[in-house]
Design an enzyme around this catalytic site. Structure first.
Site, short mmCIF file in Angstrom:
data_model
loop_
_atom_site.label_atom_id
_atom_site.label_comp_id
_atom_site.label_asym_id
_atom_site.label_seq_id
_atom_site.Cartn_x
_atom_site.Cartn_y
_atom_site.Cartn_z
N GLU A 38 43.32 1.06 -41.64
CA GLU A 38 44.20 0.43 -40.64
C GLU A 38 45.37 1.37 -40.29
O GLU A 38 46.49 0.93 -40.06
CB GLU A 38 44.75 -0.93 -41.12
CG GLU A 38 43.72 -1.95 -41.55
CD GLU A 38 42.80 -2.43 -40.43
OE1 GLU A 38 42.99 -1.99 -39.28
OE2 GLU A 38 41.89 -3.23 -40.72
N GLY A 39 45.10 2.66 -40.27
CA GLY A 39 46.16 3.67 -40.05
C GLY A 39 46.80 3.96 -41.39
O GLY A 39 47.24 3.04 -42.08
#
Ligand SMILES: Cc1cc2nc3c(=O)[nH]c(=O)nc-3n(C[C@H](O)[C@H](O)[C@H](O)COP(=O)(O)OP(=O)(O)OC[C@H]3O[C@@H](n4cnc5c(N)ncnc54)[C@H](O)[C@@H]3O)c2cc1C
Length: 592
Positions: A404-405
């Site tokens: 998610e980054g």
């Protein structure tokens, strides 16, 4: 600082919030509690007994458990009724993410399906696509995956090489390329795949079915943790994707990808709460059973220190998670009236809170790593045994800082996004920061004689925010447009922003609890220790930032202001932590 009800993303830096304007977990209604209980019962009945087999990489077993979750209605929580779901509020969606978060690798597979696998089609799909896919994803009839990452394109997601070309008859896009690290790859029926059409600079998004000719799924990766979740590469060799399966407009894919990442970050922030609560309960149960030197290890101060540390970071994190969730619900309501489409309103509201999404992701994933690590330590040698849940929890926790980054990317986003929003005029930041900076010598800690408990804590938070504004102004003034390349300084400011947002959320929660619960002594202890620790982050990160840009002549005045703004009353942290741990030890499970 002004009062405001529904703040813009990042606006917390310059505006105060009242306790009545936030939602706290103690306000869950009966229906929400029942939904959470259903999720909990599902883990107990269907997931935990099969965990060892799941960890051997049995894809069919995971698929079967996901299907059962679908039959029970657990996959339609975020999907409106018209598309086969239950259309629950964002607060409820986050509660479900939290509760299922205790399910180790099941949780990753489940969240990938319900979130990144389903929601891009709900949010960006046309009526036909929603009808064809979302209705079946919402019930588990179809299982979904999300394919953005490539061997050469991870954090730099827009640099992917996967390509799509329109066929001569105009009926298909011919897809070629390779994706990697794809969760649920082993069994997902549908894949949201990002690719560039012709020589486009930006991505487009496509709905690809696993049965389309030319889709080849690689073997599962051997991973450090979440071993039950299928993660594999997917190859696309001249796959004919019908033109009807272009998701959104041509070139809209990068926007879809980014919005879905905001959503994923928020849900991850909730997910880690469930995992942390399980680890804390496992920790205290063990500490209440294990004897050394003739006594239970839970009687040792060193163990109480750890137990209290786990509770403080979790409770604080949870306060921020549900504060943001309610803000998103309120924003969704507002946007629904404007645009009339629930799906679009949802993703607009989620994307709006990009600063807070990144905060929840980073703070939550690091909270869980801390909690899981202490859980292993409290178990001593047994914590290192593969027989124990805390060993699995420790391995499984680590991925949350990567997907998610990565947390590095998200830290940069916290500051960058807040500054960009302020520059766009969404709230006033730079003027206030400059005013403070121009009067550094007048800055004190602002102690007021006879100040009550909550006024004192509120003053601390306001001071922390002032310290952040001073650092922002100093950094912008010194580095100008080059600030983007000064990642260390941006990281310092991000840490200050994250800790302040979380501490403020905790303060608002405890203030609200005063009106809901009689005795809030233990919550005040949690708040006291948290603010005491946050003050240290403000001081250290603030001075680190300032010393990275200020000249030897300027630095003393600026760091002096930061020191004043991070001053808090001395606290007997040992006794406060003992009282916090005392409740946990008495309850023998996490029950705050
Ligand atoms: C188990 C697992 C499941 C996953 N599931 C999915 C999925 O379902 N779908 C999907 O599309 N992807 C998935 N991913 C991919 C994941 O999102 C990426 O691994 C992640 O975005 C990081 O990309 P990367 O691995 O290429 O690392 P890189 O981008 O190469 O990063 C390496 C390091 O450099 C740092 N870095 C990179 N750029 C910068 C910068 N500009 N500034 C500072 N530091 C920087 C990173 O923070 C990191 O520390 C999954 C990954 C794993 C491991």
């Amino acid at each position: 600082m002004e009062n405001g009800k529904l703040l813009k993303s990042g606006e917390f830096l310059v505006t105060e919030t009242e306790p009545k304007d936030i939602f706290i977990p103690e306000e869950f209604n009966e229906e929400q509690r029942m939904i959470a209980q259903t999720c909990h019962d599902f883990l107990e009945a269907e997931v935990y007994p099969k965990m060892a087999d799941l960890e051997k990489g049995d894809r069919e077993l995971m698929k079967g458990i996901l299907k059962k979750a679908g039959e029970l209605g657990l996959m339609g929580v975020s999907v409106p009724e018209e598309f086969g779901g239950f259309g629950q509020s964002f607060v409820t969606q986050m509660l479900v993410a939290e509760t299922t978060g205790a399910g180790y690798s099941f949780s990753v597979a489940y969240m990938a399906h319900c979130g990144i696998g389903t929601l891009p089609i709900l949010y960006y799909g046309n009526k036909d696509q929603r009808q064809r896919y979302v209705t079946k994803l919402a019930t588990g009839e179809l299982l979904g995956a999300y394919c953005l990452t490539e061997p050469g394109a991870g954090s730099d997601a827009n640099s992917g090489k996967t390509n799509a070309k329109l066929s001569e008859d105009g009926k298909h896009y011919i897809l070629n390329g390779q994706k990697m690290w794809i969760t649920n790859a082993g069994f997902a029926d549908t894949q949201v795949v990002f690719a560039k059409i012709d020589n486009d600079r930006v991505l487009s998004a496509f709905i690809v079915e696993r049965t389309m000719s030319g889709v080849v799924i690689g073997p599962d990766e051997h991973k450090m943790g979440i071993k039950g979740s299928s993660t594999a590469q997917i190859y696309y060799n001249d796959v004919k994707v019908p033109v009807e399966n272009l998701l959104g407009k041509r070139g809209e894919g990068f926007r879809v990808a980014l919005s879905i990442l905001h959503m994923g970050r928020l849900k991850l922030g909730a997910n880690v709460l469930g995992a942390a609560k399980k680890a804390i309960t496992d920790s205290v149960k063990y500490a209440n059973e294990r004897k050394q030197f003739g006594v239970l290890i839970s009687t040792f101060g060193a163990i109480k220190h750890k137990l209290a540390g786990q509770v403080i970071r979790l409770f604080a994190s949870e306060s921020a998670v549900y504060r943001v969730s309610r803000d998103i619900d309120s924003m969704m309501e507002k946007l629904k009236v404007d645009c009339g489409d629930t799906g679009r309103a949802s993703i607009e509201a989620i994307s709006h809170y990009a600063v807070e999404a990144a905060i929840l992701k980073v703070f939550g994933s690091e909270m869980l790593d801390f909690v899981s690590d202490e859980a292993v330590q409290i178990h001593g040698g047994m914590g290192y045994s593969a027989e124990m849940d805390v060993e699995r929890g420790y391995r499984d926790s680590r991925i949350n800082r990567i997907f998610e980054g990565t947390n590095e990317i998200n830290r940069l986003l916290v500051v960058d996004t807040a500054m960009k929003r302020a520059m766009k005029g969404e709230f006033e930041l730079f003027g206030k920061a400059e005013t403070l900076y121009n009067d550094l010598n007048k800055i004190t800690s602002g102690v007021v004689a006879g100040e009550d408990y909550f006024s004192e804590k509120t003053r601390y938070i306001i001071n922390f925010k002032k310290a952040i504004l001073i650092c922002i102004h100093g950094a912008v003034k010194h580095f100008e447009k080059n600030l983007i390349n000064e990642q260390e300084v941006l990281n310092n400011i991000a840490d200050m922003m994250m800790e302040t947002y979380v501490s403020e959320s905790l303060l608002l929660r405890v203030k609200k609890l005063e009106t809901l619960k009689g005795n809030i002594a233990v919550y005040k202890d949690i708040l006291d220790v948290n603010i005491y620790d946050t003050a240290e982050v403000i001081r250290k990160s603030g001075c680190d930032a300032v010393n990275s840009f200020a000249s030897q002549d300027d630095a003393p005045a600026i760091t002096g202001a930061i020191e004043n703004l991070s001053k808090v009353q001395g606290l007997n942290v040992k006794e406060a932590r003992r009282r916090i741990a005392g409740k946990l030890i008495e309850d023998n499970c996490y029950k705050y």
